[in-house]
Design an enzyme around this catalytic site. Structure first.
Site: not given
Length: 236
Positions: A9, A7, A57, A155, A150
């Site tokens: 950001e 994942d 984030h 995640d 997040h």
């Protein structure tokens, strides 16, 4: 079989408009079990995040200013992903950003044949329903109470659990022992003496079930109609 769950950001939603990666999180699966190995890195994108992305984030320019740039960690990143299958939710988004960074570093892009997109898997399972990561976590009763902000590694760990549920459940093997609890006994099962093991156990009481005479007569009558039946051979 090694797989990795990835994942990212980013500073915004548009890689073609100069948005960059600010965090990468990857966890390793071996035979569909999390090994505990992971790759996690905050990155200095060289630009501020869009307000909406920052709200998601929470990684400010002040926090990221002393973090490495992608080119500084690219070799470690490539070594970690190796030639493993890569599990991503909405893969087009993350892969677009990663390949953009790899091109800037003059490295080979990720082979799309190695990608498994959990968004596509989820759409097949839950037709017409929301299949965001949050929605899937709720469907599978995964705890997301800590997910106000997040994070890529956070995640990735959640996505690993979602992926295992989507492919048939997270229990890839039967577990008969709670690994967090020590065993009360230490037995080498290959040397158990069966006679000693059962000598102190009570014998099970034999139950006598009464025979239904009419059923027995009907049974005997019917088996006589069967040519070469097994019951006649047993009686003889």
């Amino acid at each position: 079989m090694r797989e990795i769950v990835l994942d990212t950001e980013t500073t915004g939603l548009d890689v073609n408009n100069g948005d960059r990666i600010v965090e990468i999180g990857i966890v390793e699966l071996q035979n569909h079990i999390q090994t505990g190995k992971f790759f996690h890195q905050y990155l200095n994108p060289g630009k501020a995040s869009e307000p909406q992305a920052l709200k998601i984030h929470g990684l400010t320019s002040e926090f990221l200013k002393d973090k490495p740039k992608f080119i500084d960690i690219v070799d470690d990143f490539i070594n970690f992903i190796s030639d493993s299958k890569i599990i991503i939710h909405n893969a087009a988004f993350d892969v677009g950003f990663i390949n953009s960074e790899l091109r800037k570093c003059e490295k080979a892009e990720i082979n799309e044949n190695y990608i498994i997109d959990t968004l596509l898997l989820a759409k097949k399972h839950f037709i017409g329903q929301s299949v965001s990561l949050d929605a899937l976590c709720k469907k599978f009763n995964l705890d997301i109470s800590h997910r106000e902000i997040h994070g890529a590694i956070k995640d990735a760990k959640l996505l690993a659990q979602v992926y295992l549920e989507l492919i048939g459940g997270k229990q890839s093997k039967l577990e008969f022992i709670d690994e967090e609890k020590p065993l009360d006994i230490d037995i080498d099962v290959s040397h158990i003496n069966i006679e000693n093991l059962y000598q102190n156990k009570k014998k099970r009481i034999q139950k006598n079930i009464p025979l239904n005479i009419k059923d027995n007569e009907l049974h005997n009558k019917n088996i006589k109609k069967i040519p070469n039946n097994i019951w006649d051979k047993l009686e003889n």
